[in-house]
Design a protein around this motif. Structure first.
Motif, short mmCIF file in Angstrom:
data_model
loop_
_atom_site.label_atom_id
_atom_site.label_comp_id
_atom_site.label_asym_id
_atom_site.label_seq_id
_atom_site.Cartn_x
_atom_site.Cartn_y
_atom_site.Cartn_z
N HIS A 16 0.83 -1.22 0.00
CA HIS A 16 0.00 0.00 0.00
C HIS A 16 0.86 1.26 0.00
O HIS A 16 0.52 2.24 -0.66
CB HIS A 16 -0.94 0.01 1.21
CG HIS A 16 -2.05 -0.99 1.11
ND1 HIS A 16 -2.96 -1.00 0.06
CD2 HIS A 16 -2.41 -2.01 1.92
CE1 HIS A 16 -3.82 -1.99 0.23
NE2 HIS A 16 -3.51 -2.62 1.35
N GLU A 17 1.95 1.23 0.75
CA GLU A 17 2.82 2.41 0.79
C GLU A 17 3.50 2.62 -0.56
O GLU A 17 3.63 3.75 -1.03
CB GLU A 17 3.87 2.29 1.91
CG GLU A 17 3.30 2.15 3.32
CD GLU A 17 2.56 3.39 3.83
OE1 GLU A 17 2.69 4.46 3.23
OE2 GLU A 17 1.83 3.27 4.83
N LEU A 18 3.92 1.52 -1.18
CA LEU A 18 4.55 1.64 -2.50
C LEU A 18 3.52 2.12 -3.53
O LEU A 18 3.84 2.92 -4.41
CB LEU A 18 5.17 0.31 -2.94
CG LEU A 18 6.43 -0.09 -2.16
CD1 LEU A 18 6.89 -1.49 -2.56
CD2 LEU A 18 7.58 0.91 -2.39
N GLU A 49 8.14 10.54 0.18
CA GLU A 49 7.80 10.23 1.58
C GLU A 49 7.15 8.85 1.69
O GLU A 49 7.40 8.11 2.62
CB GLU A 49 6.80 11.27 2.13
CG GLU A 49 7.49 12.47 2.72
CD GLU A 49 6.55 13.29 3.62
OE1 GLU A 49 5.43 12.86 3.92
OE2 GLU A 49 6.98 14.39 4.00
N GLU A 50 6.31 8.54 0.71
CA GLU A 50 5.62 7.24 0.75
C GLU A 50 6.61 6.09 0.58
O GLU A 50 6.45 5.04 1.21
CB GLU A 50 4.52 7.17 -0.32
CG GLU A 50 3.43 8.20 -0.19
CD GLU A 50 2.65 8.11 1.12
OE1 GLU A 50 2.85 7.18 1.90
OE2 GLU A 50 1.83 9.02 1.35
N LEU A 51 7.61 6.31 -0.24
CA LEU A 51 8.65 5.29 -0.40
C LEU A 51 9.37 5.08 0.94
O LEU A 51 9.65 3.94 1.34
CB LEU A 51 9.63 5.73 -1.50
CG LEU A 51 10.79 4.78 -1.80
CD1 LEU A 51 10.28 3.40 -2.21
CD2 LEU A 51 11.67 5.35 -2.91
N GLU A 129 -1.17 14.10 10.32
CA GLU A 129 -0.50 15.13 9.49
C GLU A 129 -0.94 15.02 8.02
O GLU A 129 -1.26 16.02 7.38
CB GLU A 129 1.01 14.86 9.53
CG GLU A 129 1.95 15.83 10.21
CD GLU A 129 1.52 17.25 10.41
OE1 GLU A 129 1.80 18.06 9.53
OE2 GLU A 129 0.90 17.56 11.44
N GLU A 130 -0.92 13.80 7.51
CA GLU A 130 -1.23 13.57 6.09
C GLU A 130 -2.65 14.06 5.77
O GLU A 130 -2.87 14.73 4.76
CB GLU A 130 -1.12 12.08 5.75
CG GLU A 130 0.27 11.50 5.88
CD GLU A 130 1.13 11.69 4.65
OE1 GLU A 130 1.34 12.85 4.25
OE2 GLU A 130 1.59 10.68 4.10
N GLU A 131 -3.59 13.71 6.63
CA GLU A 131 -4.98 14.13 6.38
C GLU A 131 -5.12 15.64 6.54
O GLU A 131 -5.85 16.28 5.78
CB GLU A 131 -5.94 13.39 7.32
CG GLU A 131 -6.09 11.91 6.95
CD GLU A 131 -7.26 11.24 7.66
OE1 GLU A 131 -8.25 11.93 8.00
OE2 GLU A 131 -7.18 10.02 7.89
FE1 OFO Z 1 0.48 9.01 2.91
O1 OFO Z 1 1.07 8.02 4.36
FE2 OFO Z 1 2.02 6.52 3.86
O2 OFO Z 1 0.76 5.85 2.73
#
Ligand code: OFO
Length: 164
Positions: A16-18, A49-51, A129-131
């Protein structure tokens, strides 16, 4: 040692993060193609950041003696609408990720896996933070509507991400 269930969920989370990274990079490409370099830069940094998020899980699984098994990542969307609809999508996606982190946390609590709870605390805070970030930009875009001068100015503003 991670439980079998926790290992499976963490490997799933790496995917999911990738995918998040891939999705935001695709959004960056869209903004580049539409002459909005500020939004493009914002999305590119978000993708990076997601990586890093994926690698945090990668390292944690290894630290706990689990084996990382990478999964297939779907092709991200290629065609997008306005900046406003894109940030609506970003917010929805981040809400989905928050749900995923909550699922992982609930499992860690159920299994009395205290190390995973401590590890996941960082992600619980990160999702707030992201939201918040996605909501802030989305609300501004809603106020602006289709006034192109204001979109141009906002593009320059969000493009300064990470410079302060
Ligand atoms: Fe955007 O926080 Fe990880 O997926």
């Amino acid at each position: 040692m991670l439980s079998k269930n926790m290992l499976a969920e963490m490997n799933e989370q790496i995917k999911h993060e990738l995918f998040s990274s891939y999705l935001y990079l695709s959004m960056s490409a869209h903004f580049e193609a539409n002459n909005l370099p500020g939004f493009a830069r914002w999305m590119r940094l978000q993708s990076q950041e997601e990586l890093e998020h994926a690698l945090k899980f990668f390292d944690y699984v290894n630290d706990r003696g689990g084996k990382v098994v990478l999964q297939a990542i779907a092709q991200p969307q290629v065609e997008f609408g306005t900046a406003e609809t894109i940030f609506e999508q970003v917010l929805e996606h981040e809400q989905f990720i928050t749900g995923r982190i909550n699922t992982l946390y609930a499992l860690a609590v159920k299994e009395a896996d205290f190390a995973s709870q401590v590890f996941l605390n960082w992600f619980v805070n990160e999702q707030v933070e992201e939201e918040k970030n996605a909501t802030g930009i989305l609300e501004t875009l809603k106020m602006i509507g289709d006034r192109s001068t204001a979109i141009y100015q906002l593009d320059r503003h969000v493009g300064k991400r990470g410079e302060d």
